[in-house]
Design a protein around this motif. Structure first.
Motif, PDB file in Angstrom:
ATOM      1  N   HIS A   1      63.855 -22.793 -11.255  1.00 57.46           N
ATOM      2  CA  HIS A   1      62.610 -23.500 -10.847  1.00 57.46           C
ATOM      3  C   HIS A   1      62.994 -24.753 -10.035  1.00 57.46           C
TER       4      HIS A   1
ATOM      5  N   HIS B   1      62.412 -28.173  -9.565  1.00 59.00           N
ATOM      6  CA  HIS B   1      62.025 -29.255 -10.277  1.00 59.00           C
ATOM      7  C   HIS B   1      62.954 -30.669  -9.736  1.00 59.00           C
TER       8      HIS B   1
ATOM      9  N   HIS C   1      61.246 -29.685 -21.272  1.00 61.78           N
ATOM     10  CA  HIS C   1      60.965 -28.922 -20.215  1.00 61.78           C
ATOM     11  C   HIS C   1      60.527 -29.755 -19.147  1.00 61.78           C
ATOM     12  N   GLU C   2      60.621 -29.603 -17.792  1.00 60.59           N
ATOM     13  CA  GLU C   2      60.246 -30.324 -16.719  1.00 60.59           C
ATOM     14  C   GLU C   2      58.617 -30.485 -16.618  1.00 60.59           C
ATOM     15  N   VAL C   3      57.840 -29.582 -17.123  1.00 60.49           N
ATOM     16  CA  VAL C   3      56.432 -29.829 -17.012  1.00 60.49           C
ATOM     17  C   VAL C   3      55.988 -31.037 -17.643  1.00 60.49           C
TER      18      VAL C   3
ATOM     19  N   LYS D   1      57.405 -28.558 -10.427  1.00 62.81           N
ATOM     20  CA  LYS D   1      57.531 -27.147 -10.736  1.00 62.81           C
ATOM     21  C   LYS D   1      56.857 -26.285  -9.644  1.00 62.81           C
ATOM     22  N   GLU D   2      57.406 -25.155  -9.231  1.00 58.79           N
ATOM     23  CA  GLU D   2      56.654 -24.532  -7.909  1.00 58.79           C
ATOM     24  C   GLU D   2      55.281 -24.142  -8.050  1.00 58.79           C
TER      25      GLU D   2
ATOM     26  N   SER E   1      53.813 -24.808  -2.448  1.00 52.30           N
ATOM     27  CA  SER E   1      54.181 -23.693  -3.205  1.00 52.30           C
ATOM     28  C   SER E   1      54.676 -22.762  -2.557  1.00 52.30           C
TER      29      SER E   1
END
Length: 504
Positions: free
Chosen positions: A92, A94, A163-165, A198-199, A232
């Motif tokens: 991902h 990030h 998580h990155e989110v 995140k993409e 994106s």
């Protein structure tokens, strides 16, 4: 004389001046920050205790720790848990994870990431509660803070590794507050970093741009929407394949043929599917349930479409349900929609407006109470959460016998106990080209780690899905025997189902 609310203070409709405070009254802490502190302690308690009980995993806490550990050493985010030389930017996109590197350098531990995640999730309540306080009053702000803080989407993220989110959740909340106040440039500035988290979040940025173009300055909105879509596209088509060992987007296979029809069918039949246990339809309902579905009355709810869209289109069943971290970015949108919908009733000065607001807040509170026991925050009330079993004690004793700097092949739930001080791969090791679910090999490679530690009492075989040869727990046991007989490992100790081996 009619009164209105502004920041929790009662204002006169004629003078718009704050009501005088009592001369001896002590200043109170700002309500949003009190809630943020309380929620931080709640989330951190759940996350830290899960790690202490060996409930965190190499997939995903260990993976992110290896990446951030590399960043803290000024290196590329190469992650041995994903394969030899695997750059995590090929999974991902990030790069924003680098912001955790200085903190990790000071506190090199998986607990550093879990505590930081808890703080970021708790921080999100500040703009939401502040907005509710300004337009709805103090009681409403408390309900919004509690509803968000105990919402299942946030609880599931707080109790599932790292998580990155988590970086996107507070950014979205601040952007949504700015949209509610029509501070268009502030909203865009808050949302712009989503491209580095995140993409797929470029699509959410594009949705925010479309909202700005609709409600505010058109040029700013169109520019933001174009930047989100283009960002994106560049990440998925160019950057991710460039970093990925397979030269392609690792998760492109999740969108199979017929996905568009699947999404349309899901949306068209959602009212009927809600009457039967269809996971997609139930998720669509549950996403907005914490707001008692009132968020759907606000156009801000449209900002949830990009995330819900790719999840419903995905061929990966994990994306359809309520578990894991996938709904965390939706919860600020849901509660922003709730605040906006209730504020509209107040602005319209409808004679029944205050009564509708009170009834709606009571319903939100009731839904929060009903849903809370079904999701992870309720773990704090379980006796098992606060007791350490003999199995956990045995595992920790054997983990302590592995020296710092060693190379280790570990079971999934033992891996994050070692990633801060060892080079760790999942046992049994496997080659990976970015498509774990579709990858097949005839024979697993010979283990090369100095140490192997395996837990046969692990509750699942993740990341090796049960039934997918050769990734079952039974196969792992066979590989353990093979390591002893064919590759020169000797058993150092066996305690309560945990086996520790060392290469001779």
């Amino acid at each position: 004389m009619r009164t209105i609310y502004d920041g929790g203070a009662v204002l006169s409709a004629e003078t718009s001046a704050p009501a005088p405070a009592h001369p001896t009254a002590r200043p109170r802490l700002p309500l949003p920050w009190v809630w943020a502190g309380a929620l931080f302690l709640l989330y951190a308690a759940v996350a830290v205790r899960r790690h202490q009980l060996l409930r965190t995993t190499g997939y995903d806490l260990g993976i992110f720790e290896q990446a951030i550990r590399a960043y803290s050493q000024l290196s590329a985010p190469v992650v041995p848990l994903r394969g030899e030389g695997f750059n995590l930017l090929g999974d991902h996109f990030h790069p924003a994870l680098v912001v955790f590197a200085p903190l990790y350098r000071l506190w090199p531990s998986p607990l550093c990431l879990l505590v930081a995640q808890s703080a970021l999730l708790a921080l999100t309540v500040v703009p939401l509660a502040r907005w509710a306080l300004r337009v709805l009053g103090r009681r409403a702000a408390h309900v919004v803070a509690l509803g968000y803080g105990a919402s299942w989407g946030i609880a599931s993220a707080a109790a599932f590794d790292f998580h990155e989110v988590v970086l996107a959740v507070p950014l979205l909340a601040f952007a949504l507050e700015a949209l509610g106040r029509q501070r268009w440039r502030h909203a865009v500035a808050s949302a712009a970093p989503l491209l580095l988290i995140k993409e797929d979040l470029g699509l959410t940025l594009a949705a925010i741009g479309a909202y700005v173009a609709w409600k505010g300055p058109r040029r700013l909105g169109v520019t933001t929407a174009a930047a989100g879509l283009l960002g994106s596209l560049i990440e998925i088509k160019l950057l991710l394949p460039a970093f990925n060992p397979g030269g392609s987007y690792a998760h492109g296979g999740n969108l199979g043929e017929g996905a568009h029809g699947s999404l349309l069918a899901t949306l068209a039949f959602a009212p009927l599917d809600a009457l039967r246990p269809d996971i997609k339809a139930m998720t669509l309902v549950l996403v907005f349930a914490p707001s008692a579905l009132l968020a759907l009355r606000s156009p801000l709810a449209l900002l949830a479409v990009p995330t819900l869209g790719w999840r419903m289109l995905s061929q990966n069943g994990f994306h359809w349900g309520t578990a894991f971290h996938y709904s965390a970015v939706l919860m600020p949108i849901v509660f922003a929609g709730l605040i906006d919908a209730l504020a509209q009733w107040r602005r319209n000065d409808h004679p029944l407006g205050p009564r509708h607001v009170r009834a709606s807040l009571a319903t939100v509170l009731a839904v929060t109470v009903v849903l809370l026991p079904s999701f992870p925050l309720a773990q704090l009330l379980h006796r098992a959460t606060w007791s350490t079993t003999a199995h956990v004690g045995a595992a920790r004793a054997l983990l302590a016998r592995i020296p710092d700097g060693a190379t280790v092949a570990a079971s999934n739930r033992l891996a994050p106990q070692l990633t801060s001080r060892c080079e760790v791969v999942i046992f049994p090791t496997f080659p990976i080209g970015g498509r774990l679910y579709r990858y097949r090999v005839k024979r697993l490679p010979a283990p090369t780690a100095e140490w192997i530690i395996h837990d046969r009492r692990a509750p699942d075989a993740w990341p090796y899905p049960t039934g997918h040869w050769p990734y079952s727990l039974g196969r792992q046991q066979a590989e353990l025997v093979s390591a002893r007989r064919e590759h020169g490992y000797r058993v150092v100790a066996v305690r309560d189902g945990v086996t520790l081996l060392r290469r001779s």
